[in-house]
Design a protein around this motif. Sequence first.
Motif, mmCIF file in Angstrom:
data_model
loop_
_atom_site.group_PDB
_atom_site.id
_atom_site.type_symbol
_atom_site.label_atom_id
_atom_site.label_comp_id
_atom_site.label_asym_id
_atom_site.label_seq_id
_atom_site.Cartn_x
_atom_site.Cartn_y
_atom_site.Cartn_z
ATOM 1 N N PHE A 1 1.554 -2.887 -5.405
ATOM 2 C CA PHE A 1 2.781 -2.126 -5.657
ATOM 3 C C PHE A 1 3.940 -2.645 -4.805
ATOM 4 N N LYS A 2 3.875 -3.883 -4.420
ATOM 5 C CA LYS A 2 4.931 -4.475 -3.593
ATOM 6 C C LYS A 2 6.266 -4.461 -4.342
ATOM 7 N N ASN A 3 7.296 -4.064 -3.635
ATOM 8 C CA ASN A 3 8.664 -4.060 -4.184
ATOM 9 C C ASN A 3 8.781 -3.177 -5.429
ATOM 10 N N THR A 4 8.165 -1.993 -5.372
ATOM 11 C CA THR A 4 8.325 -1.015 -6.456
ATOM 12 C C THR A 4 9.192 0.139 -5.954
ATOM 13 N N GLY A 5 9.521 1.074 -6.846
ATOM 14 C CA GLY A 5 10.397 2.189 -6.497
ATOM 15 C C GLY A 5 9.666 3.445 -6.083
ATOM 16 N N ILE A 6 8.416 3.322 -5.665
ATOM 17 C CA ILE A 6 7.608 4.491 -5.309
ATOM 18 C C ILE A 6 8.265 5.302 -4.190
ATOM 19 N N ILE A 7 8.299 6.627 -4.396
ATOM 20 C CA ILE A 7 8.837 7.551 -3.401
ATOM 21 C C ILE A 7 7.709 8.318 -2.715
ATOM 22 N N SER A 8 6.692 8.676 -3.490
ATOM 23 C CA SER A 8 5.625 9.522 -2.967
ATOM 24 C C SER A 8 4.257 9.002 -3.403
ATOM 25 N N ILE A 9 3.276 9.074 -2.476
ATOM 26 C CA ILE A 9 1.917 8.607 -2.755
ATOM 27 C C ILE A 9 0.919 9.681 -2.345
ATOM 28 N N ASN A 10 0.021 10.043 -3.272
ATOM 29 C CA ASN A 10 -1.049 10.992 -2.976
ATOM 30 C C ASN A 10 -2.326 10.490 -3.620
ATOM 31 N N LEU A 11 -3.201 9.898 -2.803
ATOM 32 C CA LEU A 11 -4.420 9.267 -3.318
ATOM 33 C C LEU A 11 -5.634 9.764 -2.525
ATOM 34 N N PRO A 12 -6.153 10.919 -2.875
ATOM 35 C CA PRO A 12 -7.240 11.531 -2.098
ATOM 36 C C PRO A 12 -8.571 10.804 -2.155
ATOM 37 N N ALA A 13 -8.802 9.951 -3.171
ATOM 38 C CA ALA A 13 -10.085 9.255 -3.305
ATOM 39 C C ALA A 13 -10.026 7.806 -2.837
ATOM 40 N N LEU A 14 -8.849 7.326 -2.481
ATOM 41 C CA LEU A 14 -8.682 5.916 -2.112
ATOM 42 C C LEU A 14 -9.462 5.585 -0.845
ATOM 43 N N ASN A 15 -10.335 4.557 -0.931
ATOM 44 C CA ASN A 15 -11.098 4.157 0.258
ATOM 45 C C ASN A 15 -11.034 2.665 0.540
ATOM 46 N N SER A 16 -10.280 1.919 -0.269
ATOM 47 C CA SER A 16 -10.155 0.475 -0.059
ATOM 48 C C SER A 16 -8.725 0.037 -0.345
ATOM 49 N N LEU A 17 -8.137 -0.633 0.646
ATOM 50 C CA LEU A 17 -6.734 -1.018 0.565
ATOM 51 C C LEU A 17 -6.600 -2.426 1.140
ATOM 52 N N GLU A 18 -5.946 -3.330 0.389
ATOM 53 C CA GLU A 18 -5.738 -4.687 0.880
ATOM 54 C C GLU A 18 -4.319 -4.843 1.427
ATOM 55 N N SER A 19 -4.005 -5.994 1.961
ATOM 56 C CA SER A 19 -2.736 -6.195 2.657
ATOM 57 C C SER A 19 -1.533 -6.148 1.723
ATOM 58 N N GLY A 20 -0.408 -5.702 2.258
ATOM 59 C CA GLY A 20 0.866 -5.751 1.557
ATOM 60 C C GLY A 20 1.005 -4.856 0.348
ATOM 61 N N VAL A 21 0.114 -3.889 0.182
ATOM 62 C CA VAL A 21 0.093 -3.084 -1.052
ATOM 63 C C VAL A 21 1.431 -2.392 -1.317
ATOM 64 N N PHE A 22 2.048 -1.841 -0.281
ATOM 65 C CA PHE A 22 3.302 -1.105 -0.464
ATOM 66 C C PHE A 22 4.475 -1.783 0.250
ATOM 67 N N GLU A 23 4.325 -3.042 0.548
ATOM 68 C CA GLU A 23 5.393 -3.783 1.235
ATOM 69 C C GLU A 23 6.683 -3.777 0.408
ATOM 70 N N LYS A 24 7.803 -3.601 1.084
ATOM 71 C CA LYS A 24 9.136 -3.609 0.461
ATOM 72 C C LYS A 24 9.360 -2.461 -0.521
ATOM 73 N N CYS A 25 8.595 -1.390 -0.370
ATOM 74 C CA CYS A 25 8.864 -0.179 -1.151
ATOM 75 C C CYS A 25 9.924 0.617 -0.379
ATOM 76 N N SER A 26 11.152 0.240 -0.550
ATOM 77 C CA SER A 26 12.242 0.743 0.294
ATOM 78 C C SER A 26 12.584 2.214 0.050
ATOM 79 N N SER A 27 12.067 2.799 -1.034
ATOM 80 C CA SER A 27 12.324 4.216 -1.315
ATOM 81 C C SER A 27 11.167 5.120 -0.907
ATOM 82 N N LEU A 28 10.065 4.522 -0.446
ATOM 83 C CA LEU A 28 8.870 5.301 -0.115
ATOM 84 C C LEU A 28 9.139 6.226 1.070
#
Length: 199
Positions: free
Chosen positions: A131-158
Motif C-alpha cells: 500500500f505504498k504511496n496510497t491515500g489510506i487514512i485509517s487502518i484496522n486489521l485485527p487478524a493481521l500477523n505478517s507484515l513486510e517492509s515498506g507496506v505503508f511507506e509514503k502514506c502521507s494521509s495515514l
Amino acid sequence: CSNLVNIRIPNSVTSIGSSAFENCLNLSSITIPSSITSISYNTFENCTNLEYVIGGSVTNISENAFANSSVSEFTFDKARIIGNKAFYNCTNLQNVELLLVEKIGTSAFENVQSITTLNSENLKSIGKNAFKNTGIISINLPALNSLESGVFEKCSSLENVSIPLITEIPSTTFKDCIALNEIDMPNVTAIGANSFVNT
C-alpha cells in the motif's frame, strides 16, 4: 485486439490464460462468469481503458493481473488472495472491497491514491510495499500477523493504525507517514530500521 471494447465471457469458459487480454487498449468492461475462480498473470495488464470488472466467484487474482490499467471499480466478493502488483498503478481505482481477502502480495495496490480505508477481519498477510504511496487514512486489521517492509511507506494521509497481533514492525513500514498520530500495536517486540522516519 485494438477493436475489443466489451467482453462477457460465457459460463462454458473455466480458465483464462496469462496475458490473454494484455495491451487491449480499448477494452472498457468485462464480466467474468462464475465458472472462473482465478485470474492469471498479466491477464489485463496495460488495458488503459478498462474501467469495470465483475467476477463474483474469483478467489485468486494473480501477479500483475490489472497492473497499469484504468480499472475504477471491481467486484470480487470471494477473493482471498491478491498477487504481487495485481493493481499496481491503477490510479483510477475507487471502490476496493477486501472482505474475505487473507493475503495481499508485494506492491499490490502501490500508488493507488483513492484507497482511504483498510478494514478487514480476515487479512492475515501483507507483502512489501503493498500500500505504498496510497491515500489510506485509517487502518484496522485485527487478524493481521505478517507484515513486510515498506507496506505503508509514503502514506502521507495515514492518521491511525490498529494492528494488535503484529509483533514486529519491519523497516520503512511507516516511513514518511507525516499525518500519523495514533497506533495500536500492543504486542510489538521489535521495530525495524527507518520504520518511522519523517513521521
